[in-house]
Design a protein around this motif. Sequence first.
Motif: not given
Length: 618
Positions: A534, A560, A576
Motif C-alpha cells: 500500500e 500488503s 501492512r
Amino acid sequence: MCGIVGAYVASGDVVPGLVQGLSVLEYRGYDSAGIAAVIDGELRVRKRRGRLSNLEEALEDGGLSGGLAGIGHTRWATHGVPSDVNSHPHQGASGRVAVVHNGIIENYALLKRELLEGGESFLSETDTEVLARLIDQTWAEEGTDQAALMRAMRRALGRVSGYYAIAVLATTDDGTCLLAMRQGPPLVVGTTEDGGFLSSDVLGLVPHTRQVVYLEDGDLAQLEPGRLTVTDAAGDVVERPSREVEWDPSDSGRGGYPHYMLKEIHEQPDVIERTCIDRIDLASGDVRFEGGAFDDAFCNSIERIQILGCGTALHAGQIARYLIEGLAGLPVEFDFASEFRYRSPRVAPGTVALAITQSGETADTLGATRLARELGARVASICNVAGSSQVRESEATILTHAGPEIGVASTKAFTAQLTAAVLLAVRIARSRGTMSEDEGRALLTELSELRPKVESLLTQESVARTRDAARTHAGARGFLFLGRGVNFPVALEGALKLKEIAYVHAEGYAAGEMKHGPIALIDPGMAVLVVNAEGPVAEKTRSNIEQVKARGGVTVSVGSDGASHAIADSYVPVPRTSEWLSPILNTIPLQLISYHIAEIHGCDIDKPRNLAKSVTVE
Ligand code: F6R
C-alpha cells in the motif's frame, strides 16, 4: 571462494579438525577438497574431486592419520576443471612442500613457462601448482630449514602478481613448518596451548578459539601450538591485534532445518531485531550507532552517497538509495562494484562511498571502494563481519547482526542490510533536519515493532501458502518479478534468488518498464509475481497486473495491497507496514517461493551449481 584451513596441534590427530574446518568452509566452494598432513616426517596428500564426502571416503584408509600438522582446501575452480589432479593441495618437486590457495595468480602462465624451461614438469592445470613449484624451487636455492623456507616464500611471492591467501606445509631439516601468507583474500589465525590454527574465515576457527587475528596484506605467519609469529611486508616481526569473535560454534550448524537457507530464512525475526533494537532511541526519534558512527558532524558533511556492492548486497543498496533520497534528501547513486572501476567515475567533493557487503571480503566491492577513496571519497560500510577487510578499511560501519550466513543464497543478510539502511536513512535525515522528531519516532516505532509481522510470514500456514504458490508455478517457462519504487529492487532480488537456487530463468523488472519491452514475453507459460505494498505507487502497480492479465499472463500478487490480491490470479498476503519498511517483509515470501521451487526441482539448495559464497576474486 575456496576455503583454506591449517592446523598444527600439540597432540592427537590433526586430520579430524581439518575435515571439520572444511565442512564449515565448504560454502566457499565445493568442486573438490583435499588435505596434506605430515606423518612420521613425510608429507602425504589426499584429494578428491567433488564434495567433501568424497575426500572423507578417501581418508578412510587411515594413511593420513596421526599427524600433528596439516592443511586443507575446498575448491571453487578457477584454473582447470574440477578433477582429482587439479584439487589442492599441490606439491613441489621435492615432495617436501604442499600449498593450498585461495585467489588467482594472474601471471601464472608466464611463471609456468619459465619453470617449464627450467626443467620443471606439471601435473595439473592450476595456477596454484605454479606457486607450489616456485616456492619449492626457491627454497632449494635458499637452504633446507624453516628460515630458508620463509625467505623463499617472500622471494617467490614477490614474483607473483594476483591475489592469494595461501597456507604452506613443509617438512624442513628443523621440523615441520606451517606458514600462511596473505595478499588480498582473507586469512584469520589463532593459537591456543593446544595448537595453532588458520582459516579463510572465523567460522573455521571458532571450534578452537574465539581470539582471532586477521592477517594484513603482505603478512607471513608461522603457526605452532601456542605460538604465532607474524612478519609484515617489510619482513619485520609485528603484533597484529587479536579480536574476540562473537559467533558461536553452534551458529554454523543447520539447527534441525533441512537446509541452511531455510534455517537462515527463519532466523530473520531475530536478525532484524538484533540489527535495530539497541540502536533505536525512541525518546529522540533518532538512531545511535556504536562508537558515535554517523554522528551529526559526519552526516552533515555528506554531499552525496555512492553505493557500491554486488548481487544481493547491491539490491539492498538500491533500496537504500530510495530510503536515503526519500527521507534525507541526499543525492545517492549506486553502481555494481565490478563496473565502477571500469568506467571513469566522477567522485564529487563530499562523497561518501557506502559499501554494502555481507562478507566484507568481496574483491569487487573492496576494489571499488578503494578506488572511490583514491578519488577523494570517504568510505563507510554496512557489513556483517566485524574485522573483515571492508570494515577495517571503513571510516564508519554499521554492522548487521545477522550471524554467520552459510547458505550460498543470501537471505538473512539481505533483510539485515535493509534494516541497517532504514537506520542509516533516519540517522542522516534527523541529522540534516529533513525528518522531524515525531516522524523519526513513528518510523522507528514501526521498525521496533516489526518482529511479529516478520514472524507471521514464517508460521506453518504462511510457509504452506508459499509452498502452494511454488507448486502451482514450478512448471512455468519463465518468471517475471515486477515492483515499483522501493519495492522494485525487491523484485530484482526475488528473481535473483529463483535463478541462483532453482536454475529457472527469471527477470526482475521495474513494473512501469514492462510495457517498454518485456510485456512481449507475457503468455500463459510465464508466471508474473508482482510485489505491491500500500502506498503512493500501489495503484499504478495494480494497472500492471491488469495489463499482464489482459495478455493471458498468470499473476501472483505479493504484498500488503489487498486491491492487488483481488485482481491477481493468486496472492501471498504480507502484513501492512510503512512503505519504507515494506521491502523487509515482501522479501520473505519471495525467498520461500524460490526455496520451494528449488526443492520441487530437486536442486542442491545450499550449494547451487557454479556458485560459491564470498567472491574473493574478480
Ligand atoms: C546472492 C548472493 C550474492 C552476494 C554477492 C555479494 O544470493 O549472495 O549475490 O550478495 O556475491 O557478496 P557480499 O555481500 O559478501 O559482498
